[in-house]
Design a protein around this motif. Structure first.
Motif, short mmCIF file in Angstrom:
data_model
loop_
_atom_site.label_atom_id
_atom_site.label_comp_id
_atom_site.label_asym_id
_atom_site.label_seq_id
_atom_site.Cartn_x
_atom_site.Cartn_y
_atom_site.Cartn_z
N ILE A 40 0.81 -1.21 0.00
CA ILE A 40 0.00 0.00 0.00
C ILE A 40 0.84 1.26 0.00
O ILE A 40 0.31 2.35 -0.08
CB ILE A 40 -0.96 0.03 1.21
CG1 ILE A 40 -0.17 -0.17 2.50
CG2 ILE A 40 -2.04 -1.03 1.06
CD1 ILE A 40 -0.99 0.06 3.73
N CYS A 41 2.17 1.13 0.13
CA CYS A 41 2.98 2.33 -0.01
C CYS A 41 4.37 1.96 -0.51
O CYS A 41 4.78 0.80 -0.44
CB CYS A 41 3.08 3.10 1.31
SG CYS A 41 3.89 2.21 2.61
N TYR A 131 -7.68 -2.35 3.12
CA TYR A 131 -8.29 -1.10 2.66
C TYR A 131 -8.22 -0.05 3.77
O TYR A 131 -7.86 1.11 3.54
CB TYR A 131 -9.74 -1.36 2.26
CG TYR A 131 -10.33 -0.26 1.44
CD1 TYR A 131 -10.03 -0.16 0.08
CD2 TYR A 131 -11.18 0.69 2.00
CE1 TYR A 131 -10.55 0.86 -0.68
CE2 TYR A 131 -11.71 1.71 1.25
CZ TYR A 131 -11.39 1.79 -0.10
OH TYR A 131 -11.89 2.80 -0.86
N TYR A 134 -4.73 1.15 4.20
CA TYR A 134 -4.39 2.08 3.13
C TYR A 134 -4.98 3.46 3.43
O TYR A 134 -4.29 4.48 3.27
CB TYR A 134 -4.91 1.57 1.78
CG TYR A 134 -4.83 2.62 0.70
CD1 TYR A 134 -3.59 2.99 0.18
CD2 TYR A 134 -5.96 3.26 0.23
CE1 TYR A 134 -3.49 3.97 -0.78
CE2 TYR A 134 -5.88 4.25 -0.73
CZ TYR A 134 -4.64 4.60 -1.23
OH TYR A 134 -4.54 5.58 -2.18
N GLY A 135 -6.25 3.47 3.91
CA GLY A 135 -6.88 4.74 4.25
C GLY A 135 -6.06 5.51 5.27
O GLY A 135 -5.88 6.73 5.16
N ALA A 138 -2.65 6.69 3.69
CA ALA A 138 -2.83 7.76 2.70
C ALA A 138 -2.91 9.13 3.35
O ALA A 138 -2.68 10.15 2.70
CB ALA A 138 -4.10 7.49 1.90
N PHE A 150 -2.46 2.92 -4.04
CA PHE A 150 -3.47 1.89 -3.94
C PHE A 150 -2.99 0.69 -4.75
O PHE A 150 -2.70 0.82 -5.93
CB PHE A 150 -4.80 2.42 -4.47
CG PHE A 150 -5.94 1.52 -4.14
CD1 PHE A 150 -6.39 1.42 -2.83
CD2 PHE A 150 -6.56 0.77 -5.11
CE1 PHE A 150 -7.44 0.59 -2.51
CE2 PHE A 150 -7.61 -0.07 -4.79
CZ PHE A 150 -8.05 -0.16 -3.49
N PHE A 154 -5.54 -4.92 -6.18
CA PHE A 154 -6.49 -5.05 -5.07
C PHE A 154 -7.84 -5.58 -5.53
O PHE A 154 -8.34 -6.59 -5.01
CB PHE A 154 -6.66 -3.70 -4.37
CG PHE A 154 -7.49 -3.77 -3.13
CD1 PHE A 154 -6.91 -4.07 -1.91
CD2 PHE A 154 -8.86 -3.58 -3.17
CE1 PHE A 154 -7.66 -4.13 -0.76
CE2 PHE A 154 -9.62 -3.66 -2.02
CZ PHE A 154 -9.02 -3.93 -0.81
N TRP A 155 -8.43 -4.89 -6.50
CA TRP A 155 -9.79 -5.29 -6.90
C TRP A 155 -9.80 -6.64 -7.56
O TRP A 155 -10.73 -7.43 -7.36
CB TRP A 155 -10.40 -4.22 -7.80
CG TRP A 155 -10.66 -2.95 -7.04
CD1 TRP A 155 -10.11 -1.74 -7.25
CD2 TRP A 155 -11.52 -2.80 -5.90
NE1 TRP A 155 -10.54 -0.83 -6.32
CE2 TRP A 155 -11.42 -1.46 -5.47
CE3 TRP A 155 -12.35 -3.67 -5.18
CZ2 TRP A 155 -12.12 -0.95 -4.39
CZ3 TRP A 155 -13.05 -3.16 -4.10
CH2 TRP A 155 -12.94 -1.82 -3.70
#
Lengths: 483, 321
Positions: A40-41, A131, A134-135, A138, A150, A154-155
């Motif tokens: 995520i980063c 998720y 990540y929120g 971010a 992101f 992921f999806w």
């Protein structure tokens, strides 16, 4: 049983293929770093797979020391990420188990479905956790340092998990009820297959998956980069191999060395046969046994040790120098290993020293299988020692010799790199550089990945072609295949 | 029947007479020349195979000053074991030794168990997709993606700089599997059948019947596997670029052999090397010799006892062609 299958059962069977493929996919991206949904980063290592991030917290947060200290990233969000990844790993393991169970009888399938439902719910919860993490990441104060992103997969991953969940629920509806006294059972053929499955997985991962690495031949790639379509260069590296004068010079030289040393080896491949024939002429069994034992020992030491032996005999203060200096033949010790002349022959000599005794064993065994009456008859007819050797022993060894010769021809490009690596020094670099060593030095040493991948690829293809060619010749001449 | 000493002596003399005379009359001069040359050449070559090991050995146990002067060529003098004990102070060597031992034992054990199990499973006609999976496995002997793609693959799997890269890729060894399979096929099927009738499962049959009966072939592949693991050097070189603590002994030896003559600086990292005698013992040439000896000793010790298995191994391979 097959005939009595209802439409429902058939639908269920077909649906199971879908579930199994989905599960297989989820297992695959568990180990592929490029598809890691938990990255995520930018601080998270690019080469980290989902599996590693769920197993090793320390590896996951290896580069976060500063970020934690300065408060850019909360420890808690990384812990959430870690827990989520772990949950996904467990979920995928559960799914894999259920996929195996789906090969059993109805009772097995039911249990498997239950496990799959739990597993995919855990997975989806894990995805939700990622998720959330990540929120949090971010919102960092230093987006430039932390590089929140992101995860691209992921999806895709989430959809697969959802797919598994939905199809499994459908399966539960579709499946007939099992009788109460039914036991867990599986057809023998699947039972055996499941025992074999882990090994198939190992082979797939370590022998087939590397072929996927051939794609690097078509990209501009440096160590540490990621592959993206912008870097696709088509056949650039193949052309480089033919057009760039420096590379061409290198390759020509390397091929010359490779073919020359393999060629010398092939030209002298009758030596072990001669060794065996003359060894068997000795009547003293004890001495023969002694020779056989000690000439095979060098085959079992590594090339590094062969070099150590060479060092203790031929270096400046080694045996030869000190012996000749003591005798007064030489004024001072010489380091014969640093002499760059006749490298091909020297390498051949070391190879022979190491291998001849061992290679002869197969011929010795063949000789002991020859019918003694042939020799007796020849003696009666007045044949001498050499006539018997040439007319009886050699012809009966030729088939073996022929097979080994063909194998040597098939391996003409692969002389291995150990020997040449250990004997390489500043004086003999140009004449000792064989293909395998060249690829190693250029690829691992200098990081020229695409070019060496091209060379590896061509070499592999040529070797396979040579092997099948040799096999074809063998079939043609002897009517027997060698592979 | 007891014989007197006189009778025995007579008998012996008679035998000797017969023997010598038989030779004399049968051998032609050409034969004698041939025999002499033959024995001489083989003798010399065997010497060339033994002597380096002997030379290495006497130089590690002889008085260090004499060794450095180059006077120890054939006979050891001033025997001591100080060089070997001094090596214990070098920490990176002992760790390399442990890594090599660990990978040899673990890697070989896993490879043997896996080969036995796979070899057994692929003889079972009733397995789903048996032929396909067997070919899927065996065909990997004949192609290779190449060293760089394999390296990138290991990197992707997170196996670089990890001990497991020594073990896991070697578990499935197609060639050994073929050997075991061929061997298991030669075990009479009735044994299995009767066990199956008695209600034994596949695993029980494997453990109780197949495993014990195929021990000879398993011993052979175990020995080859162990030698391979012990001698393995390039995997350490390629995959352990930033994990020097996981170098194998062979890799360490390679590094030492290529080092400039003075290794004292390296020794300091190994801890307390204050003794002047130890310091001199660890100077260039001698430490190279001693490490070489430590690396080769396991092979030399094991080989004579297990030679039979080695030779059986190559013959099995020959049968397969």
């Amino acid at each position: 049983m097959d005939k009595s299958k209802t439409a429902r059962e058939q639908a269920s069977d077909k649906l199971y293929y879908l579930v199994r493929i989905a599960i297989l996919l989820s297992v695959v991206f568990l180990f592929v770093p490029a598809l890691n949904p938990s990255r995520i980063c930018g601080l998270i290592n690019k080469n980290l797979s989902l599996f590693t991030s769920g197993i090793a917290y320390n590896t996951l947060t290896a580069d976060f020391g500063r970020a934690f200290k300065k408060g850019w990233v909360l420890k808690s969000s990384m812990q959430i990420l870690y827990a989520s990844s772990l949950a996904i790993c467990l979920g995928i393991a559960a799914n894999a188990a259920s996929g195996c169970m789906s090969l059993g009888n109805i009772k097995f399938k039911k249990l498997g479905n239950l496990i799959a439902v739990i597993g995919s719910i855990v997975e989806l919860a894990g995805m939700a956790g990622i998720y959330v993490a990540y929120g949090q990441v971010a919102l960092t104060e230093k987006p430039k340092k932390v590089e929140p992103m992101f995860p691209g997969s992921f999806w895709f991953v989430a959809v697969i998990f959802a797919l598994i969940l939905i199809t499994t629920i459908i399966q539960i509806v579709l499946l007939a009820k099992s009788e109460k006294e039914e036991k867990f059972e599986m057809e023998t053929r699947f039972k055996l297959f499941l025992m074999f499955l882990p090994f198939i997985a190992l082979v797939a991962v370590f022998s087939y998956l590397p072929l996927w690495g051939w794609r690097y031949a078509f990209f501009d790639y440096k160590v540490g980069d990621t592959l993206s379509m912008e870097k696709f260069v088509g056949l650039k590296w193949f052309k480089e191999l033919i057009k760039n004068p420096a590379t061409v010079r290198d390759i020509v030289n390397v091929l010359k060395n490779t073919l020359a040393m393999s060629g010398i080896g092939i030209a002298t491949s009758w030596l072990p046969m001669a060794f065996a024939i003359f060894l068997c002429e000795m009547k003293n069994m004890k001495f023969r046994r002694f020779v056989q034992t000690f000439t095979t020992v060098p085959n079992f030491i590594s090339w590094v040790l062969v070099y150590a032996i060479a060092f203790c005999i031929f270096s400046t203060d080694g045996f030869l120098s000190s012996f000749l200096v003591n005798l007064g033949v030489w004024d001072e010790g010489k380091n014969l290993l640093m002499d760059g002349s006749h490298t091909w022959l020297k390498m051949w000599a070391w190879g022979t020293w190491k291998g001849i005794g061992w290679s002869a064993i197969i011929y010795i065994a063949a000789i002991s299988g020859i019918d003694q009456q042939l020799y007796e008859a020849a003696t009666v007819d007045g044949a001498g020692r050499f006539q018997k050797m040439w007319n009886i022993t050699v012809p009966s060894l030729i088939p073996t010799f022929f097979v080994l010769l063909l194998m040597a021809v098939a391996n003409i490009l692969s002389n291995g790199m150990d020997q040449y690596l250990v004997f390489k020094n500043s004086t003999n670099t140009t004449s000792i550089m064989v293909l395998d060593l060249y690829v190693y030095e250029l690829g691992i040493g200098k990081g020229s990945i695409p070019l060496t991948t091209v060379v590896s690829m061509l070499k592999s293809i040529i070797s396979v072609v040579l092997l099948f060619g040799a096999n074809g010749i063998s079939k043609l001449i002897r009517g027997e295949s060698i592979i | 029947m007891a014989k007197t000493a006189q009778e025995k002596a007579d008998l012996r003399a008679e035998k000797l007479y017969k023997k010598t005379h038989k030779r004399k009359y049968r051998l032609k001069p050409g034969d004698i020349i041939f025999e002499v040359i033959n024995y001489l050449i083989f003798g010399l070559f065997t010497l060339a195979c033994i002597f380096p090991f002997y030379y290495l050995f006497i130089n590690t146990i002889s008085d260090n000053d004499m060794v450095l002067k180059g006077t120890i060529n054939f006979i050891p003098r001033g025997i001591h074991l100080g060089n070997y004990t001094a090596l214990l102070n070098v920490s990176d060597l002992s760790s390399a030794f442990l890594v090599s031992v660990a990978r040899t034992i673990l890697g070989t054990a896993l490879m043997v168990v896996a080969s036995a199990l796979i070899g057994y499973l692929v003889t079972k006609q009733e397995m789903w997709g048996r032929k396909f999976w067997y070919r899927f496995l065996v065909i990997t002997m004949y192609f290779n993606a190449g060293i760089i793609p394999v390296f990138l693959n290991m990197q992707m799997l997170g196996l670089t700089n990890s001990f497991w890269v020594y073990i896991i890729p070697g578990i499935v060894a197609p060639y050994n599997i073929i050997l075991v399979k061929t061997y298991i096929e030669s075990i009479p099927g009735e044994l299995e059948e009767s066990a199956a009738i008695d209600g034994a499962t596949y695993m029980t049959i494997f453990r109780r019947i197949i495993w014990p009966l195929s021990k000879p072939i398993l011993a052979t592949i175990a020995i080859f596997g162990a030698v391979g693991h012990w001698n393995s050097f390039t995997d350490s070189l390629i995959y352990m670029q930033s994990a020097p603590n996981l170098y194998t002994l062979q890799h360490r030896l390679y590094i030492y052999l290529n080092q400039a003559s003075n290794l004292k600086s390296l020794m300091q990292s190994g801890g307390s090397v204050s003794d002047a005698a130890i310091q001199s013992a660890l100077s260039g040439k001698i430490i190279k010799y001693t490490i070489s000896m430590v690396t080769v000793i396991p092979i030399l010790l094991v080989y004579p006892f297990l030679q039979r298995y080695f030779e059986e191994g190559i013959m099995l391979g020959a049968v397969k062609g």
